[in-house]
Write an enzyme that holds these catalytic residues in place. Structure first.
Site, PDB file in Angstrom:
ATOM      1  N   LYS A 133      -4.517  -5.143  -9.069  1.00  0.00           N
ATOM      2  CA  LYS A 133      -3.450  -5.755  -8.586  1.00  0.00           C
ATOM      3  C   LYS A 133      -2.026  -5.586 -10.105  1.00  0.00           C
ATOM      4  CE  LYS A 133      -5.484  -5.952  -3.781  1.00  0.00           C
ATOM      5  NZ  LYS A 133      -5.861  -4.752  -3.870  1.00  0.00           N
ATOM      6  N   TYR A 162       0.607  -0.972   0.087  1.00  0.00           N
ATOM      7  CA  TYR A 162      -0.274  -0.074   0.009  1.00  0.00           C
ATOM      8  C   TYR A 162       0.988   1.054  -0.347  1.00  0.00           C
ATOM      9  CZ  TYR A 162      -3.706  -3.488   1.604  1.00  0.00           C
ATOM     10  OH  TYR A 162      -4.923  -4.055   1.499  1.00  0.00           O
ATOM     11  N   HIS A 164      -6.615   1.169  -2.201  1.00  0.00           N
ATOM     12  CA  HIS A 164      -6.393  -0.139  -2.344  1.00  0.00           C
ATOM     13  C   HIS A 164      -4.346  -0.629  -2.755  1.00  0.00           C
ATOM     14  CE1 HIS A 164     -10.304  -1.093  -2.108  1.00  0.00           C
ATOM     15  NE2 HIS A 164     -10.809  -0.118  -2.904  1.00  0.00           N
TER      16      HIS A 164
END
Length: 392
Positions: free
Chosen positions: A346, A291, A299
């Site tokens: 991601k 993060y 997120h």
């Protein structure tokens, strides 16, 4: 080692009315806080050039080592909030992340008799969905029976009404009744009868998080689970390695640079030292999540798979540890992990931790954290190729 510089901001920012409040609550990235009443100049605070009155505030938190869960428990509520709000270390054992079990229980008590809690709303929706399926099945069976009867009698069947999700409404019998508000005097009696809530939640630190706070920041004291006395750095260093041994003390586990604690801590320390907030990534089938500031702001943008690499292949053959990802994995496995994380926006990173060869590095270095200087970490960013979107 390479510094990861994000080229795109894929993590959706959690905005709204609480953004300013979160900036105030989580203003400090680490438990250590530097305070300076009078900086040298108006730019002193920005550049960190404080005067002689600069003070270092060390919270000196306390936790107890738990060998069963391979973690350190911080039971003091004040210490738990400091470690969470200043760097997002650990997680509540009864919560998803922030230790908020007590606050949720207090809110649930306040909600009793006034409005439905989230758990009650969930059960109400489940009951409504179940009733909808039963009503729809009954309507279909009734329409089929009516059609067969009309065919046998030689007449045309009338229109059948089959409820849908847009037209169906729950019957009063299927609805969960809202809790009625008791009279004022009765609610006061109930409040007096309620026992005070005891906070039974603790902040649970991984061994990597705990050792980072102990060795690098010196803001955590770990107690021995048997004597409840503070453990020295040497005792902590050895104990954190012994938890991964099936039978601690055997010669086969001694002087091993591939101890799982050392390999995982090398990766954790690498990303923490670069300023990332590092959390566990088991939810997304990876080892770590990175993060920028913390879970309350963005997120996670990167998903990390830690891959140990032996500098000397002979050390792997003699190793008593079965390190995850040490063997060559299949392309189907890699594609699966990559797709899972691509779906949640991601970027997958393969982090290779090179384990020093025992023939090159003296085993005496394992007696202290100085051995970590002989580990090397390199990362490879992996992106999923989508032909329909990447033709240009």
């Amino acid at each position: 080692m390479s510094l990861i510089t994000p080229t795109r901001h894929k993590g959706s920012q959690k905005g709204g009315a609480r953004r300013a409040e979160n900036n105030r609550i989580y203003a400090h990235p680490l438990p250590l806080v530097f305070s300076a009443p009078e900086p040298h100049s108006k730019f002193g605070h920005v550049l960190g050039l404080f005067g002689p009155n600069t003070r270092l505030e060390n919270p000196h938190c306390e936790g107890i080592f738990d060998p069963a869960t391979r973690s350190v428990w911080v039971t003091n509520e004040k210490d738990s909030m400091i470690l969470w709000r200043r760097g997002f270390f650990g997680k509540g054992n009864l919560s998803r992340s922030e230790p908020s079990w007590l606050a949720r229980q207090i809110n649930a008590r306040k909600a009793a008799g006034k409005y439905m809690t989230s758990e009650e709303i969930r059960e109400k929706r489940r009951a409504e969905r179940k009733q909808f399926k039963m009503d729809r099945a009954a309507a279909i069976a009734k329409a089929a029976a009516e059609a067969e009867a009309a065919f046998a009698e030689g007449r045309e069947a009338g229109p059948a009404f089959i409820p849908s999700g847009a037209t169906w409404k729950p019957q009063p019998s299927s609805e969960l009744s809202l809790p009625s508000e008791p009279p004022e005097d009765q609610s006061m009696d109930v409040a007096e009868e309620l026992e005070p809530l005891e906070d039974v939640e603790h902040l649970q630190l991984t061994l990597q998080e705990a050792f980072f706070l102990i060795w690098n920041l010196d803001c955590l004291t770990v107690l021995d689970p048997h004597t409840h006395e503070p453990m020295s750095l040497r005792e902590i260093w050895q104990t954190f390695q012994d938890v991964h041994c099936i039978t601690p003390g055997l010669p086969v586990y001694a002087h091993r640079f591939d101890n799982p604690f050392l390999v995982n801590y090398a990766a954790y320390h690498y990303y923490r030292s670069l300023g990332w907030v590092v959390k566990g990534g088991i939810k997304f089938c990876v080892d770590l999540l990175l993060y920028k500031r913390g879970p309350v702001f963005h997120h996670a943008e990167f998903a990390i798979v830690v891959i140990p690499v032996y500098e000397d292949p002979a050390d792997k053959e003699s190793s008593p540890f079965n390190l995850p990802n040490a063997d060559t994995f299949s392309w189907s496995w890699l594609s699966t992990i990559n797709r899972v994380n691509a779906q949640v926006q991601k970027t997958l990173i393969l982090t290779y931790v090179t384990i020093p060869a025992q023939s090159r590095v003296s085993a005496d270095l394992l007696s202290s954290p100085a051995c970590l200087a002989h580990y090397s970490v390199r990362d490879v960013v992996l992106r999923r190729f989508i032909p329909a979107r990447m033709r240009d």
